[in-house]
Design a protein around this motif. Structure first.
Motif, PDB file in Angstrom:
ATOM      1  N   LEU A 186       7.639  57.590  18.234  1.00  0.00           N
ATOM      2  CA  LEU A 186       7.879  57.962  19.579  1.00  0.00           C
ATOM      3  C   LEU A 186       8.726  59.519  19.500  1.00  0.00           C
ATOM      4  O   LEU A 186       8.146  60.165  20.241  1.00  0.00           O
TER       5      LEU A 186
ATOM      6  N   TYR B 160       6.894  62.663  21.243  1.00  0.00           N
ATOM      7  CA  TYR B 160       7.488  63.261  22.390  1.00  0.00           C
ATOM      8  C   TYR B 160       7.652  64.938  22.123  1.00  0.00           C
ATOM      9  O   TYR B 160       7.626  65.713  22.878  1.00  0.00           O
TER      10      TYR B 160
ATOM     11  N   ASN C  32      -2.415  56.428  19.532  1.00  0.00           N
ATOM     12  CA  ASN C  32      -1.104  57.290  19.940  1.00  0.00           C
ATOM     13  C   ASN C  32      -1.324  58.542  19.555  1.00  0.00           C
ATOM     14  O   ASN C  32      -1.240  59.595  20.332  1.00  0.00           O
TER      15      ASN C  32
ATOM     16  N   LYS D  52      14.885  56.777  23.975  1.00  0.00           N
ATOM     17  CA  LYS D  52      13.721  56.131  23.768  1.00  0.00           C
ATOM     18  C   LYS D  52      12.958  55.891  25.203  1.00  0.00           C
ATOM     19  O   LYS D  52      11.625  56.049  25.489  1.00  0.00           O
ATOM     20  N   GLU D  53      13.996  55.642  26.333  1.00  0.00           N
ATOM     21  CA  GLU D  53      13.407  55.628  27.676  1.00  0.00           C
ATOM     22  C   GLU D  53      12.695  56.902  28.115  1.00  0.00           C
ATOM     23  O   GLU D  53      11.871  56.877  28.795  1.00  0.00           O
TER      24      GLU D  53
ATOM     25  N   GLN E 228       9.505  57.481  26.221  1.00  0.00           N
ATOM     26  CA  GLN E 228       8.390  56.446  26.678  1.00  0.00           C
ATOM     27  C   GLN E 228       7.897  56.689  28.047  1.00  0.00           C
ATOM     28  O   GLN E 228       6.485  56.740  28.359  1.00  0.00           O
TER      29      GLN E 228
ATOM     30  N   GLU F   8       3.919  57.692  28.397  1.00  0.00           N
ATOM     31  CA  GLU F   8       3.092  56.492  28.666  1.00  0.00           C
ATOM     32  C   GLU F   8       2.048  57.341  29.690  1.00  0.00           C
ATOM     33  O   GLU F   8       1.084  56.575  30.138  1.00  0.00           O
TER      34      GLU F   8
ATOM     35  N   TYR G 235       0.157  56.756  26.172  1.00  0.00           N
ATOM     36  CA  TYR G 235       0.895  56.431  24.698  1.00  0.00           C
ATOM     37  C   TYR G 235       0.937  54.704  24.998  1.00  0.00           C
ATOM     38  O   TYR G 235       1.498  54.411  26.179  1.00  0.00           O
TER      39      TYR G 235
ATOM     40  N   SER H 164       3.461  51.995  24.053  1.00  0.00           N
ATOM     41  CA  SER H 164       4.893  51.723  23.389  1.00  0.00           C
ATOM     42  C   SER H 164       4.803  50.713  22.584  1.00  0.00           C
ATOM     43  O   SER H 164       4.208  49.398  22.478  1.00  0.00           O
ATOM     44  N   TYR H 165       5.545  50.739  21.266  1.00  0.00           N
ATOM     45  CA  TYR H 165       5.538  49.679  20.075  1.00  0.00           C
ATOM     46  C   TYR H 165       6.753  48.836  20.625  1.00  0.00           C
ATOM     47  O   TYR H 165       7.770  49.235  21.317  1.00  0.00           O
ATOM     48  N   GLU H 166       6.595  47.516  20.411  1.00  0.00           N
ATOM     49  CA  GLU H 166       7.772  46.251  20.611  1.00  0.00           C
ATOM     50  C   GLU H 166       8.919  46.670  19.777  1.00  0.00           C
ATOM     51  O   GLU H 166      10.119  46.500  19.980  1.00  0.00           O
TER      52      GLU H 166
ATOM     53  N   LYS I 229      11.011  49.536  16.724  1.00  0.00           N
ATOM     54  CA  LYS I 229      11.371  50.908  16.223  1.00  0.00           C
ATOM     55  C   LYS I 229      10.494  50.766  14.802  1.00  0.00           C
ATOM     56  O   LYS I 229      10.339  50.047  14.024  1.00  0.00           O
TER      57      LYS I 229
END
Length: 367
Positions: free
Chosen positions: A66, A70, A99, A232-233, A236, A240, A244, A246-248, A250
């Motif tokens: 992430l 980013y 990704n 993170k939000e 993401q 996205e 991209y 997102s991973y469940e 970290k």
């Protein structure tokens, strides 16, 4: 955080040293505000000036995670020209590969991928499992940074962009791990337990890391995420929009890191890395303590998922699941059971203090 960190201390009000460190020291390097925007503008101008007449302004290691993904988008927004480097040490998840491609396609930056010889990585990873030390991610982390820094030198790039950030990573119990850049420790463990010569696997010496790169090559590591609002939000939502995934979890970009952090560490050393991570989010105001405690009550691993990951890792390393379980269940060893750079580092810190006292200036070592 709790006493699984053996060095934790609490004041009379029950506030721990990590919180005091954050309030008194860390926040002075964190600018998620207008001041950060001004500092970031100055930094970008410096990077562009440094890049005049060169192919690149800076270098960015792209893992598919992430933070670095980013950062790539932010650099595109600012019109920077980074050389992106991806080091494949054999543990990429399928989503990580997708990704990386999504980020590269969107940004249009040049990507150099270094695939480290798997037989060497496998041998070194098995050596670390046999050594039984806490930080099993050294094998990947050292390869990542070693290749990145050497690539920067080879391409006459001074600025290394780092995705490390205070918003999500301010808390870290130093007693839990040892520096991934300690080449002395790495080679000692490999010498004792390894069988394959490390010819392709690149390393960084103590001299290179603390003297050659920062003082002779004038290399500087910068962390732009500390100069902007970040979570993170936020990342993401932006990522996205370019496809991209997102991973469940970290560090879901690495199959081994997922297993190491969520199973090996808690089972072998009683270290739950969710605690420092969630503590960081509490202190940066992203979540409440109550939300963090609720998260900690969730299981670290789904049993079926754990069995699948064990089978994958064992097969990739050329061992049985029973052998992998044996390495996990054996008593752990401390990194000081092997030769390491601690005495050299202590001497360097002493020299740093003398130079600062004589010159009246703070000498910041490359890290």
């Amino acid at each position: 955080m709790d006493t699984t960190d053996p060095e934790i201390t609490f004041d009379a009000q029950g506030v721990c040293n990590h919180c005091h460190e954050f309030d008194q020291v860390t926040t002075k390097r964190w600018f998620p505000n207008e001041e950060g925007k001004r500092k970031l503008d100055v930094l970008v101008a410096q990077l562009k000036k440094e890049g005049e007449g060169k192919a690149y302004d800076c270098i960015l290691g792209l893992s598919g995670g992430l933070d670095s993904s980013y950062l790539a988008l932010v650099m595109k927004d600012y019109g920077l020209r980074p050389l992106m480097v991806h080091v494949d040490a054999g543990w990429n998840s399928e989503d990580a590969v997708k990704n990386i491609n999504a980020v590269v396609d969107y940004c249009g930056f040049k990507l150099h991928t270094k695939v480290v010889d798997w037989e060497e990585v496998k041998d070194l990873q098995l050596a670390y499992l046999k050594a039984g030390v806490a930080n099993q991610d050294v094998v990947q982390d050292h390869a990542f940074f070693a290749n990145l820094y050497h690539f920067a030198v080879d391409n006459d790039i001074r600025y290394v962009i780092n995705g490390g950030n205070i918003a999500t990573e301010s808390t870290f119990p130093s007693a839990w791990h040892h520096a991934a850049m300690d080449e002395i420790s790495l080679k000692a463990i490999h010498k004792k337990y390894g069988k394959v010569a490390l010819k392709d696997y690149q390393t960084i010496s103590f001299f290179e890391y603390y003297v050659y790169f920062p003082f002779m090559k004038k290399m500087t590591a910068v962390r732009p995420l500390n100069l902007m609002p970040y979570s993170k939000e936020i990342a993401q939502q932006r990522l996205e929009s370019i496809g991209y995934i997102s991973y469940e979890r970290k560090h879901g970009e690495s199959r081994f890191t997922k297993f190491f952090q969520n199973y090996y560490l808690p089972k072998k050393f009683n270290m739950d890395k969710r605690k420092p991570h969630l503590s960081s989010l509490i202190m940066s105001g992203v979540i409440t303590r109550e939300q963090a405690v609720e998260k900690l009550n969730e299981p670290l691993y789904d049993p079926a998922e754990l069995a699948e990951d064990k089978a994958f890792i064992a097969e990739k390393l050329g061992i049985s699941v029973a052998e992998l379980d044996k390495y996990v269940n054996e008593p752990g060893r401390h990194y000081t059971d092997f030769p390491n750079w601690d005495s050299r580092y202590a001497l360097l810190k002493k020299v740093q203090g003398i130079v600062a006292k004589v010159t009246g200036k703070r000498v910041r070592l490359y890290s």
